[in-house]
Structures are given as C-alpha cells and as structure tokens.
Design an enzyme around this catalytic site. Structure first.
Site, mmCIF file in Angstrom:
data_model
loop_
_atom_site.group_PDB
_atom_site.id
_atom_site.type_symbol
_atom_site.label_atom_id
_atom_site.label_comp_id
_atom_site.label_asym_id
_atom_site.label_seq_id
_atom_site.Cartn_x
_atom_site.Cartn_y
_atom_site.Cartn_z
ATOM 1 N N SER A 2 0.848 -1.194 0.000
ATOM 2 C CA SER A 2 0.000 0.000 0.000
ATOM 3 C C SER A 2 0.889 1.250 0.000
ATOM 4 O O SER A 2 1.721 1.373 -0.890
ATOM 5 C CB SER A 2 -0.946 -0.058 1.203
ATOM 6 O OG SER A 2 -1.968 0.874 1.072
ATOM 7 N N GLU B 213 -8.611 -4.835 -4.499
ATOM 8 C CA GLU B 213 -8.023 -3.745 -3.720
ATOM 9 C C GLU B 213 -9.089 -2.700 -3.368
ATOM 10 O O GLU B 213 -8.985 -1.990 -2.378
ATOM 11 C CB GLU B 213 -6.913 -3.042 -4.518
ATOM 12 C CG GLU B 213 -5.863 -3.970 -5.122
ATOM 13 C CD GLU B 213 -4.708 -4.256 -4.199
ATOM 14 O OE1 GLU B 213 -4.838 -4.005 -2.989
ATOM 15 O OE2 GLU B 213 -3.681 -4.742 -4.705
ATOM 16 N N HIS C 273 -7.711 -5.464 -0.236
ATOM 17 C CA HIS C 273 -6.443 -4.809 0.037
ATOM 18 C C HIS C 273 -5.845 -5.376 1.327
ATOM 19 O O HIS C 273 -6.551 -5.561 2.306
ATOM 20 C CB HIS C 273 -6.748 -3.315 0.217
ATOM 21 C CG HIS C 273 -5.548 -2.420 0.172
ATOM 22 N ND1 HIS C 273 -4.763 -2.288 -0.950
ATOM 23 C CD2 HIS C 273 -5.023 -1.587 1.099
ATOM 24 C CE1 HIS C 273 -3.804 -1.400 -0.705
ATOM 25 N NE2 HIS C 273 -3.941 -0.962 0.533
#
Ligand SMILES: *[C@@H]1O[C@H](CO)[C@@H](O)[C@H](O)[C@H]1NC(C)=O
Ligand SMILES: *[C@@H]1O[C@H](CO)[C@@H](O)[C@H](O)[C@H]1NC(C)=O
Ligand SMILES: *[C@@H]1O[C@H](CO)[C@@H](O)[C@H](O)[C@H]1NC(C)=O
Ligand SMILES: *[C@@H]1O[C@H](CO)[C@@H](O)[C@H](O)[C@H]1NC(C)=O
Ligand SMILES: *[C@@H]1O[C@H](CO)[C@@H](O)[C@H](O)[C@H]1NC(C)=O
Ligand SMILES: *[C@@H]1O[C@H](CO)[C@@H](O)[C@H](O)[C@H]1NC(C)=O
Ligand SMILES: *[C@@H]1O[C@H](CO)[C@@H](O)[C@H](O)[C@H]1NC(C)=O
Ligand SMILES: CC(=O)N[C@H]1CO[C@H](CO)[C@@H](O)[C@@H]1O
Length: 573
Positions: A213, A351, A476
């Site tokens: 991330s 995600e 995610h």
C-alpha cells in the site's frame, strides 16, 4: 571500519522467568555504534534460532527544529542499548476500525527492528527491509513481526518507522518546508542499514526493500530516485506503485496553508515569510495540531475526494516530475535506475475493498447503505465525476466512458462489485501494468528481472471495513498475514486453515528466494516465469490453484492505459 564483535550470551545476567517460559533469553552483542541487548528465541519446534534487536534509533527525535525537517542520523549510543522491546509508533490518529492499538505514540519514533536467523557468522545473509503501509497516515514497523520470515528464508529482516501524516509530509514547497520528510526518513534508515547491517550478519550488497500500500508507493518512489543507487538492489511493491494517483499529494500546499491558518500560524503573502509560519507550527503541541485536523477532517480520506491529504510531493529535490512522466521517458536517469533493480509487483484482486470504508455520514448524504449495495446513480452521477474532477481535468467524456464501462443494469449486487472493481483497476491494477511495462520494456537497456503476482486466496485477517454480503474477492492487504505473523493468529482467536499455513510457507520461500538471487523460483515451488510485455505472465497466489497465467484483465487495462488517455487527448475541455 572497525567491526569487532564481542558476542556474549548474557545468561550470567538475570534471566527472567517469563522470558524462559516464552523460550527466549537476553542476548547482548557489540556493534560499531555501541553494545546492545536483544533477545534470542527458538522457533519451528526448537530447530531455528531467531535473534531480535528492537527499537534501535536511526535518527534523532524529529522534534523542535527537526520537526518538518530532514532527519539527522542518531549515531552512537552510550552504554548498553535495551533492544528487547518494541518502541513507540509514530504519531497518528486512531485506526478507523479500532483494529490496532499501540502501547504508545510519539514523535520520537524513528527507530528500526532487526530479526536475525540462526547465528552470527562471517557469512552474510541477504536483507529484507519492510516499509509499512497505511495511507502515509497509519501503521508502524512494530506491527510486522519479522521472526518467521527471517527463520524460514534465512534472511535478515528489518522493519522501520517513518514519520506519518502532517509530521511526515507537511509541505509549503518552499526551501524551508519542502515536504517528503517521511521519505527522507526511509532513506536515512536505508543508509543506516547499508552502514551497519554487517554487525547483524547482513549483507549490505544484497538488500531488498518491500512494502505494501503506501509502503508499496514508497518502495516504488524510492526506485525512481537515482541518488539511492547502492542503498538497495531489489524491490517488491505489493498493492501500490509510484504511478498511481494515490502515491503523491497534488494539493499539499493548500492543505498545509489551511492547517496553518486554523492553528493561527497565518502565512502573509506580502512578506512571503514561511519561516514565521514554520516556527509557529513547530511551537504547537501534538494535541493542538490534532484538534485542528479533526475539525478539518483532513486526516481521513473522504470517499469522494480520494486524495491522501499529506503525502509525498514533487519537491524539485527528490522528484522533478510525476512518476508516470519519468517512467515513460526512455532517456531519464530515473528510468535507468528503476530498471537496474530486480522487481516483483503485484496486487490483491479486490483492492477496492478500501472503498467500503465510506463513512455512514456519506452513505446517508447520498441515500444508500453500502451493506445492501452501491447504486448506479451514485456511481455515475457522484463518484465518477468526483474522480474525474480530481484526476481527469473534469472531462465529461471521460466520466461518460467510465460509467459505460462499469455500469451494470438490473443486477445491484454485480453493480456494487463493479464499483469496487473500478476503484481496483484505476488506482491499483492499471498503474501496476504501466510500471511492469516500463520495467520490462526491452527497447531500453535492462539486465534485471521482472515478476508479477496476483493474490486471490482467502485471508484469515481481512483488513478494514466489514464485508457486505454482495462482496467478493481478496481485499487490500489480504496477503500480509502470509508474510508476517500468521503463526501467532491463534493467540487472537483467529482460525487459520491448513491451506493458509501452506500458502504462507510458499510465499515466504518465493519472497526470500527473490531477496537472495533476484529470482523467486526454487525447487518444490510453483513455477513463476518472468513478466514481459507480450506474454504478461503472472503467478496466481491461490493455494488451490497455484499456477502462472497470462494477461490479467487485459481489456480493462487497455481501457485505462489507452482508451482514457485517447479521450483526454482528443477531447480537451
Ligand atoms: C512441530 O511439531 C509438530 C508436532 O510434532 C508438527 O506437527 C509440526 O509440523 C512441527 N512444526 C515444524 C515447523 O516443524
Ligand atoms: C473506536 O473506539 C472509539 C473509542 O472507544 C469509539 O468511540 C468508536 O466509535 C470506535 N469506532 C468503531 C468503528 O468501532
Ligand atoms: C549458521 O547458520 C547456517 C544457516 O544460516 C548454518 O548453515 C550453519 O551451520 C550455522 N553455523 C553454526 C556454527 O551453527
Ligand atoms: C513474533 O513471532 C514469534 C514467532 O511466532 C513469537 O514467538 C513472538 O512472540 C512474536 N513477537 C511478538 C512481539 O508478537
Ligand atoms: C515545488 O517547487 C519545485 C522547485 O521550485 C518545483 O519544481 C515543483 O514543481 C513544485 N511542486 C509543486 C507541487 O508545486
Ligand atoms: C446500514 O445497514 C446496517 C445493517 O442493517 C446497519 O447496521 C448500519 O447502521 C446501516 N448504515 C447506515 C449508514 O445507515
Ligand atoms: C484456476 O484459476 C484460473 C484463473 O483464475 C481459472 O480459470 C481455473 O478455472 C482455476 N482452476 C481451478 C481448478 O480452480
Ligand atoms: C531458480 C529457478 O528455478 N529458476 C527458474 C524459475 O522459473 C523460470 C521459468 O520457468 C526459469 O527460467 C528459472 O530458471
């Protein structure tokens, strides 16, 4: 430089019963910066030792004149450093889902943690430095336990902290407050590793940086800074690359100015004196700053603005251009450096689960409840136009094209999934492909390796907001427990299946093989061929179906990388 270890098992010193119960003992070593007391424990049924050295300062506390400034090296310490306990996380607001709690938060947080497997020998091990994610706002190196990754791959694992939010990324883009302090922290930590990791059985000529991330944005941004040459040799960017819109802030100065005003640190455009503003901001307590951030709500990512308020910036120092420009310029030094590094880039298949974090207030305002679905009208009339305003010059034809591409009639559940898919494709998958294409393009010189993965296994620890019934896919951050800490989840009463344990072993092998040789392949592992622009091979990380496939989401990728830029090009507003 002098090395001289005086390794001494300090069993003669006090050994606490609780330590013995946990199968761990203190362990003191010498290093060029001073002596330090860490911990040694055995894992894998007593077959593997892991030494940990926690909370080692690499920079001076960034307070006073060092707040909103580049970090300064900490240097040597006096006496024996207590490296047996994890330190503070950097200042951050509470996690919106109350999933993580920190024992302490502090501006004095620039430290790192080192996990060394097996023994201290003259033979050096490859090193993996983890840069955590959390939107440049949340998180800490201390959340990632490197013990089992180090043990399994016989690599040295390092986790680091860097300044977050306003403390890491306030920018007026003036000489005096350019921003990017958090990136400078990461670079200083990597310099520390380069200079000192030999004292911990690490090989400074085999360093991999990996992150997820905002940590993925970070490792990918660091790979576009040619002055970092020699600090690291390989990169794993998980769920985040430099050329996504989310990696940089484009309105940093506006946010910084509004924040200063609210704190009474007002910029006077006549005198253009940023020094006064900065001195004023440095005099404010953390509480004063947080109070104001709460009023502004700037610490949270609104689902309609979709910009991280305090993030890295084009500062004319670390960066002169947007990453997409640098990556597409065949003669840029930045591209040459990027291509000189072995690289794994990959994603989870959903995600866009991040978008489920939309606040109840916003759902109310637009008259829906995300647990039952995201309506097409909201998607096409509010969400897409907001994205297009921010990133596509308010181009109405682009809005229309995105709506057409992702709208689904008469199937509310599928429509809801396609909203998250759009978020996934725009911010994650298509930037992954443009980075992969830039890295593997054979028109410019390249001697390094390129690999792509797609994670779509079930995860024992879903990150973020609760999943509605209509939701599908690996959200995610789903892959993180497979690299860090899956072994300890039972302490938190979280079930882990046999398949998940097995996949974790495989992923640790792939990641650490790559760190050692630049190639994740090895015996007993699924074959993972390199990515190239024509075959576009990737490894699917799914225990039931661990296989390499080709051209993930080729049509959607074309839509974002060709169709949309063409519309922009031929239909300027
Ligand atoms: C540890 O021992 C148990 C019981 O003998 C066994 O099931 C397990 O596979 C062993 N774990 C490792 C990592 O060797
Ligand atoms: C998190 O905890 C705080 C304080 O206990 C509480 O006010 C807040 O509602 C919680 N948030 C969530 C999403 O549960
Ligand atoms: C040190 O660890 C390595 C594995 O990294 C092992 O091959 C070697 O035998 C160990 N040496 C000693 C002295 O234990
Ligand atoms: C880190 O992981 C090891 C191995 O699973 C475990 O023994 C140790 O307690 C963990 N440390 C922390 C701080 O959770
Ligand atoms: C910041 O200033 C530098 C140098 O003057 C300039 O190159 C850069 O474009 C500016 N960045 C922003 C976001 O205004
Ligand atoms: C949405 O519905 C769920 C389940 O009925 C409820 O718990 C939640 O509070 C609702 N959220 C909003 C924003 O109304
Ligand atoms: C394996 O994954 C591929 C691609 O997702 C899919 O087409 C195929 O049906 C899967 N095979 C099995 C046995 O699940
Ligand atoms: C170390 C190793 O086994 N490398 C192999 C990984 O897989 C690729 C593609 O099958 C081979 O080319 C490598 O030799």
């Amino acid at each position: 430089m002098q090395r001289g270890f005086q390794i001494s098992l300090s069993i003669a010193a006090v050994v606490f019963l609780s330590d013995l119960a946990l199968g761990q003992q203190p362990y003191t070593i010498g290093s060029r910066l001073g002596d330090l007391k860490g911990t040694v424990k055995t894992v894998n049924n007593g077959t593997t030792k892991v030494f940990s050295f926690l909370n080692i300062p690499y920079a001076k506390a960034p307070v006073g004149a060092l707040r909103f400034a580049k970090p300064e090296p900490y240097g040597r310490w006096e006496g024996v450093l207590d490296a047996t306990k994890l330190g503070s996380a950097c200042i951050q607001p509470p996690d919106p889902f109350n999933k993580t709690t920190f024992k302490s938060l502090s501006e004095d947080c620039l430290h790192l943690n080192i996990y060394v497997p097996n023994n201290f020998t003259s033979e050096k091990r490859s090193v993996m430095v983890w840069i955590h994610g959390g939107a440049y706002i949340y998180g800490s190196g201390t959340l990632y336990n490197g013990t089992m990754l180090a043990a399994q791959g016989d690599v040295v694992v390092v986790t680091i902290n860097y300044r977050l939010g306003i403390f890491g990324f306030l920018s007026y883009n003036e000489t005096i407050a350019r921003g990017n302090y958090g990136l400078w922290d990461q670079m200083l930590a990597l310099k520390w590793v380069q200079d000192n990791i030999e004292d911990y059985s690490g090989d400074p000529s085999s360093i991999t940086i990996f992150g997820e991330s905002a940590g993925g944005f970070s490792v990918s941004l660091l790979s576009l800074i040619p002055r970092n040459k020699g600090l690291f040799h390989r990169v794993i960017a998980e769920s985040g690359v430099s050329d996504t819109f989310l990696s940089l802030s484009q309105h940093a100065k506006l946010t910084a100015t509004a924040l200063g005003d609210a704190l009474g640190c007002v910029y006077d455009p006549l005198t253009r004196n940023f020094k006064t503003v900065l001195y004023c901001l440095r005099s404010k307590s953390v509480d004063e700053i947080f109070k104001v951030l709460n009023i502004f709500g700037t610490y949270f990512i609104s689902s309609l603005t979709i910009e991280i308020p305090f993030a890295p910036v084009i500062d004319g120092d670390l960066f002169n251009e947007f990453p997409s420009k640098l990556l597409s310029n065949p003669s840029s030094d930045e591209l040459a450096f990027f291509k000189s590094l072995d690289m794994i880039i990959g994603n989870c298949n959903m995600e866009g689960s991040l978008y489920l974090a939309m606040t109840p207030e916003e759902q109310d305002r637009y008259g829906f409840n995300i647990s039952t679905g995201i309506p097409q009208e909201f998607f096409c009339d509010n969400f897409i136009p907001a994205i297009v305003r921010t990133y596509f010059d308010s181009n109405a034809k682009v809005s229309k094209a995105i709506c057409e591409e992702y709208k689904v009639n008469n199937d509310p559940d599928e429509q809801s999934r396609q909203v998250l898919q759009m978020y996934t494709d725009l911010f994650f998958i298509s930037p992954t492909f443009s980075s992969l294409f830039a890295h593997s393009n054979s028109k410019t010189y390249k001697t390094t390796n390129t690999f792509q993965y797609l994670f779509n296994n079930k995860t024992p620890l879903p990150y973020g907001a609760p999943r509605p019934a209509w939701y599908r896919g690996s959200g995610h951050a789903s892959e993180l427990p497979f690299l860090f800490g899956i072994e300890d989840l039972h302490y938190r009463h979280i079930d882990v299946t046999e398949d998940e344990f097995k996949l974790a072993l495989i992923m640790k092998d792939l990641w650490t093989n790559f760190a050692k040789t630049g190639d994740p392949n090895g015996s007993g592992l699924p074959k993972w061929p390199q990515f190239d622009p024509s075959m576009q091979t990737y490894l699917q990380l799914n225990y039931a179906n661990l296989t390499s496939l080709n051209k993930y989401e080729a049509e959607r990728t074309k839509f974002w990388l060709n169709t949309i830029p063409n519309i922009m090009h031929t239909n300027q507003n």
